[in-house]
Design a protein around this motif. Structure first.
Motif, PDB file in Angstrom:
ATOM      1  N   SER A  44       0.814  -1.222   0.000  1.00 14.12           N
ATOM      2  CA  SER A  44       0.000   0.000   0.000  1.00 14.12           C
ATOM      3  C   SER A  44       0.844   1.268   0.000  1.00 14.12           C
ATOM      4  CB  SER A  44      -0.960   0.014   1.210  1.00 14.12           C
ATOM      5  OG  SER A  44      -1.837  -1.075   1.150  1.00 14.12           O
ATOM      6  N   ARG A  75      -7.529   0.054  -6.973  1.00 11.89           N
ATOM      7  CA  ARG A  75      -7.859   0.205  -5.557  1.00 11.89           C
ATOM      8  C   ARG A  75      -6.959   1.241  -4.898  1.00 11.89           C
ATOM      9  NH1 ARG A  75      -6.914  -4.975  -2.198  1.00 11.89           N
ATOM     10  NH2 ARG A  75      -4.942  -4.010  -1.578  1.00 11.89           N
ATOM     11  N   GLU A  78      -7.687   4.869  -5.960  1.00 12.44           N
ATOM     12  CA  GLU A  78      -8.870   5.428  -5.314  1.00 12.44           C
ATOM     13  C   GLU A  78      -8.608   5.722  -3.845  1.00 12.44           C
ATOM     14  OE1 GLU A  78     -13.595   5.255  -5.777  1.00 12.44           O
ATOM     15  OE2 GLU A  78     -12.513   3.406  -6.241  1.00 12.44           O
ATOM     16  N   GLU A  79      -7.948   4.812  -3.158  1.00 11.66           N
ATOM     17  CA  GLU A  79      -7.656   5.022  -1.738  1.00 11.66           C
ATOM     18  C   GLU A  79      -6.779   6.254  -1.528  1.00 11.66           C
ATOM     19  OE1 GLU A  79      -5.949   1.537  -0.030  1.00 11.66           O
ATOM     20  OE2 GLU A  79      -7.806   0.360  -0.149  1.00 11.66           O
ATOM     21  N   LYS A  80      -5.834   6.462  -2.437  1.00 10.28           N
ATOM     22  CA  LYS A  80      -4.890   7.564  -2.289  1.00 10.28           C
ATOM     23  C   LYS A  80      -5.332   8.810  -3.057  1.00 10.28           C
ATOM     24  CE  LYS A  80      -0.995   4.442  -1.520  1.00 10.28           C
ATOM     25  NZ  LYS A  80      -0.732   4.920  -0.144  1.00 10.28           N
TER      26      LYS A  80
END
Length: 347
Positions: A44, A75, A78-80
């Motif tokens: 991540s 993923r 989008e998370e970051k």
């Protein structure tokens, strides 16, 4: 469900081989660097690929173990909040396409429905007037908008959130079979729905499969085109590469040679529609590579399956002396309904 929240990257299948990013046509990673990138993503971290990725989805097809690294990129983007396009652009796309009015034109109740989704502005005019589509029920409008375009923006949650409603709206048509004009829409029901745990109670038929079936039944009506074409393979086709053999058969049936150029099949280039807005220089470079490749292989035309690619790239093709032809028009030309040219409805 939990699998949907994690999306469909399968970490247990990833062996850190690096093939996904070594083969990338838009980044330049050595084998060791590519391995570090995938390992960084799995931790991540802010891997370089998150900024270099143009969301073409090719790494899913490059992966030899089916781990789906692009879904991991999606993923993490989008998370970051590392979106390929600005949120305001995505909101504009959403608002514009969800404003397309719904329309159902009934056909023969025993024949399939043809989903035209929300891309009426991008398809060739009179696309459904062909005898290939006679008596099909035609549906279009916001109820039939899959939102798969947001797999191209680092905003996968927009696709997932509306997936069940999309399938439900299609199910209400009460058809055993639904033909999908747009590759995006087909990918949703053929692949993504299952990933989200959604049951599809009808048979999804790709437009290539449908037209091939029609042409086989009416082979005596075919006039061989005897043309060479470059095929612009849509990025979303990375999710359904199994239809490639059917496309090759269709081309052969209508007398079209799909030139064996560098940027086709697994090596296909994105039309770079997003980059032409966010990074015009890079976007135009990719477009030039693509068209140069087609012309160097003596193609008479660039043939499109994606209406977005067709809409945004036709002008550039024509500027280079390359006809731009949507796949349905190519088949209509072989049936003698229209003549072989770029934008044949204008002449």
């Amino acid at each position: 469900n939990a699998d949907a929240e994690r999306m469909m990257f399968k970490e247990d299948r990833c062996n850190d081989c690096g093939d996904c990013f070594v083969q990338c046509l838009y980044a330049d990673f050595s084998r060791d660097a590519a391995i570090r990138e995938i390992q960084s993503l799995k931790r991540s971290e802010n891997a370089m690929i998150l900024k270099q990725c143009i969301t073409c989805m090719a790494c899913n097809e490059y992966c030899p173990t089916g781990a789906n690294p692009y879904d991991l990129i999606l993923r993490m983007q989008e998370e970051k909040k590392m979106h390929f396009v600005q949120p305001g652009v995505a909101d504009f796309i959403e608002q514009t396409l969800t404003a397309v009015p719904n329309e159902i034109i009934p056909g023969d109740p025993d024949k399939p429905a043809l989903n035209l989704c929300v891309m009426g502005h991008a398809y060739p005019p009179d696309i459904t007037e062909s005898k290939m589509f006679a008596d099909l029920t035609l549906v279009r409008g916001s109820d039939y908008f899959s939102r798969v375009v947001f797999l191209h923006t680092g905003m996968e949650s927009r696709v997932r959130t509306h997936a069940q409603r999309y399938v439900d709206n299609l199910t209400k048509l009460n058809k055993r079979e639904i033909v999908f004009m747009h590759d995006d829409c087909y990918a949703m029901v053929a692949k993504k729905a299952a990933e989200y745990g959604i049951t599809v109670p009808f048979k999804a038929v790709h437009i290539i499969e449908y037209m091939l079936g029609y042409l086989r039944k009416h082979d005596r009506s075919i006039m061989k085109l005897n043309k060479k074409v470059a095929y612009q393979r849509p990025c979303i086709s990375r999710y359904t590469p199994e239809k490639e053999p059917a496309l090759d058969v269709l081309f052969e049936l209508i007398g079209v040679e799909r030139v064996a150029r560098r940027y086709d099949r697994k090596n296909a280039l994105c039309c770079a529609f997003g980059l032409r807005e966010s990074d015009p220089v890079r976007g135009e470079q990719i477009l030039k590579r693509n068209l140069d490749d087609a012309l160097e292989h003596d193609a008479d035309a660039m043939v499109f399956l994606c209406p977005g690619c067709y809409w945004l790239t036709s002008g550039a093709c024509e500027d280079r002396g390359l006809a731009a032809i949507f796949i349905t028009d190519l088949c209509r030309m072989a049936l003698g309904e229209i003549h072989f040219s770029s934008r044949p409805w204008k002449t």
